[in-house]
Scaffold this motif. Sequence first.
Motif, mmCIF file in Angstrom:
data_model
loop_
_atom_site.group_PDB
_atom_site.id
_atom_site.type_symbol
_atom_site.label_atom_id
_atom_site.label_comp_id
_atom_site.label_asym_id
_atom_site.label_seq_id
_atom_site.Cartn_x
_atom_site.Cartn_y
_atom_site.Cartn_z
ATOM 1 N N ALA A 97 7.322 12.917 -8.988
ATOM 2 C CA ALA A 97 8.016 13.466 -7.819
ATOM 3 C C ALA A 97 7.022 13.716 -6.691
ATOM 4 C CB ALA A 97 8.749 14.755 -8.186
ATOM 5 N N ARG A 98 5.845 14.219 -7.032
ATOM 6 C CA ARG A 98 4.825 14.459 -6.012
ATOM 7 C C ARG A 98 4.329 13.139 -5.422
ATOM 8 N NH1 ARG A 98 2.976 16.983 -1.737
ATOM 9 N NH2 ARG A 98 0.722 16.985 -1.657
ATOM 10 N N LEU A 99 4.131 12.117 -6.249
ATOM 11 C CA LEU A 99 3.745 10.792 -5.757
ATOM 12 C C LEU A 99 4.752 10.297 -4.736
ATOM 13 C CD1 LEU A 99 2.265 8.040 -5.709
ATOM 14 C CD2 LEU A 99 3.557 7.445 -7.778
ATOM 15 N N ARG A 100 6.019 10.362 -5.088
ATOM 16 C CA ARG A 100 7.063 9.894 -4.175
ATOM 17 C C ARG A 100 7.062 10.710 -2.880
ATOM 18 N NH1 ARG A 100 12.205 7.077 -5.033
ATOM 19 N NH2 ARG A 100 13.422 7.437 -3.177
ATOM 20 N N GLU A 101 6.937 12.026 -3.005
ATOM 21 C CA GLU A 101 6.919 12.899 -1.826
ATOM 22 C C GLU A 101 5.765 12.535 -0.890
ATOM 23 O OE1 GLU A 101 5.769 17.539 -0.917
ATOM 24 O OE2 GLU A 101 6.593 17.053 -2.877
ATOM 25 N N VAL A 102 4.576 12.346 -1.448
ATOM 26 C CA VAL A 102 3.402 12.012 -0.638
ATOM 27 C C VAL A 102 3.553 10.622 -0.030
ATOM 28 C CG1 VAL A 102 0.923 11.490 -0.796
ATOM 29 C CG2 VAL A 102 1.839 13.548 -1.870
ATOM 30 N N ALA A 103 4.005 9.654 -0.827
ATOM 31 C CA ALA A 103 4.092 8.270 -0.357
ATOM 32 C C ALA A 103 5.123 8.082 0.748
ATOM 33 C CB ALA A 103 4.407 7.343 -1.529
ATOM 34 N N VAL A 104 6.285 8.672 0.602
ATOM 35 C CA VAL A 104 7.328 8.438 1.611
ATOM 36 C C VAL A 104 7.204 9.385 2.797
ATOM 37 C CG1 VAL A 104 8.945 7.439 -0.049
ATOM 38 C CG2 VAL A 104 9.095 9.868 0.507
ATOM 39 N N GLY A 105 6.449 10.454 2.651
ATOM 40 C CA GLY A 105 6.302 11.399 3.744
ATOM 41 C C GLY A 105 5.053 11.186 4.578
ATOM 42 N N ALA A 106 4.316 10.120 4.322
ATOM 43 C CA ALA A 106 3.012 9.920 4.943
ATOM 44 C C ALA A 106 3.069 9.636 6.440
ATOM 45 C CB ALA A 106 2.270 8.795 4.241
ATOM 46 N N GLY A 107 4.071 8.872 6.892
ATOM 47 C CA GLY A 107 4.155 8.543 8.305
ATOM 48 C C GLY A 107 3.140 7.506 8.734
ATOM 49 N N ALA A 127 0.841 -1.195 0.000
ATOM 50 C CA ALA A 127 0.000 0.000 0.000
ATOM 51 C C ALA A 127 0.875 1.245 0.000
ATOM 52 C CB ALA A 127 -0.930 0.009 1.209
ATOM 53 N N ALA A 128 0.299 2.343 -0.489
ATOM 54 C CA ALA A 128 1.000 3.635 -0.480
ATOM 55 C C ALA A 128 -0.022 4.754 -0.535
ATOM 56 C CB ALA A 128 1.939 3.752 -1.678
ATOM 57 N N LEU A 129 0.269 5.811 0.189
ATOM 58 C CA LEU A 129 -0.494 7.033 0.025
ATOM 59 C C LEU A 129 -0.080 7.593 -1.327
ATOM 60 C CD1 LEU A 129 -2.506 8.853 1.545
ATOM 61 C CD2 LEU A 129 -0.546 10.262 2.169
ATOM 62 N N MET A 130 -1.063 7.928 -2.175
ATOM 63 C CA MET A 130 -0.753 8.344 -3.546
ATOM 64 C C MET A 130 -0.930 9.825 -3.798
ATOM 65 S SD MET A 130 -2.216 5.428 -5.990
ATOM 66 C CE MET A 130 -1.601 6.382 -7.345
ATOM 67 N N ALA A 131 -1.892 10.428 -3.129
ATOM 68 C CA ALA A 131 -2.246 11.803 -3.458
ATOM 69 C C ALA A 131 -3.008 12.427 -2.301
ATOM 70 C CB ALA A 131 -3.109 11.823 -4.715
ATOM 71 N N ILE A 132 -3.001 13.736 -2.283
ATOM 72 C CA ILE A 132 -3.836 14.472 -1.350
ATOM 73 C C ILE A 132 -5.001 15.035 -2.166
ATOM 74 C CG2 ILE A 132 -3.945 16.310 0.376
ATOM 75 C CD1 ILE A 132 -2.003 13.960 1.057
ATOM 76 N N GLY A 133 -6.065 14.263 -2.241
ATOM 77 C CA GLY A 133 -7.262 14.664 -2.957
ATOM 78 C C GLY A 133 -7.368 14.091 -4.358
ATOM 79 N N MET A 134 -8.599 14.073 -4.855
ATOM 80 C CA MET A 134 -8.885 13.542 -6.198
ATOM 81 C C MET A 134 -8.178 14.289 -7.319
ATOM 82 S SD MET A 134 -10.683 10.810 -6.712
ATOM 83 C CE MET A 134 -11.556 10.953 -8.254
ATOM 84 N N PRO A 135 -8.120 15.630 -7.301
ATOM 85 C CA PRO A 135 -7.435 16.291 -8.417
ATOM 86 C C PRO A 135 -5.994 15.799 -8.571
ATOM 87 C CG PRO A 135 -8.689 17.903 -7.168
ATOM 88 C CD PRO A 135 -8.727 16.617 -6.385
#
Length: 174
Positions: A144-154, A76-84
């Motif tokens: 880059a945003r995907l990676r930032e969100v996924a690895v920074g999720a905590g 699993a991974a956090l992918m995005a902050i919101g649908m857009p």
Amino acid sequence: MQSLITAIREQDDAADFLAWPGDFDLDHGDHVEEVHLASGAALEGFAGDGAGGTFFFCGEGGEERPVLYADSEGGAALMAIGMPELLRLLLVAPWWRDCHRFTAEESQELAATYLEDMPDLMAARDRAAAALGLDLPTEADALARLREVAVGAGEEFVLVYTPENLPYAPLIRN
């Protein structure tokens, strides 16, 4: 303002592109396993992919909520902050699952493979984005945003297999 989920259901260009190559289907939001977030926050499956993966909204609210993806293999991974943000990623880099280094070169190689099978890929993508009213980032920026969100999720977005209380493995690592 109309929700993006409603827009996808009403716009064939968007729904068709998101179904393939985006591998994103609003009619398959049920996950195959019982899961929960380690944080105890709400989890709502709203879409799936052809391989049994599920897209979840996390927490309370609407389409602005964080989106977590869980595959059928325990990752699993956090992918995005919101649908857009999720839709921008799926539109510009539908091959995101195959990106391991998150480089522009890797994305271009994957894009070339997709273009061999779908020569009109970029035109179809642009029609889908227009139908949804979305401006598109570059592939490099989206990844880059995907990676930032996924690895920074905590810890807040760790998905847990409920029957055994075991966390899913991270799909994206530092």
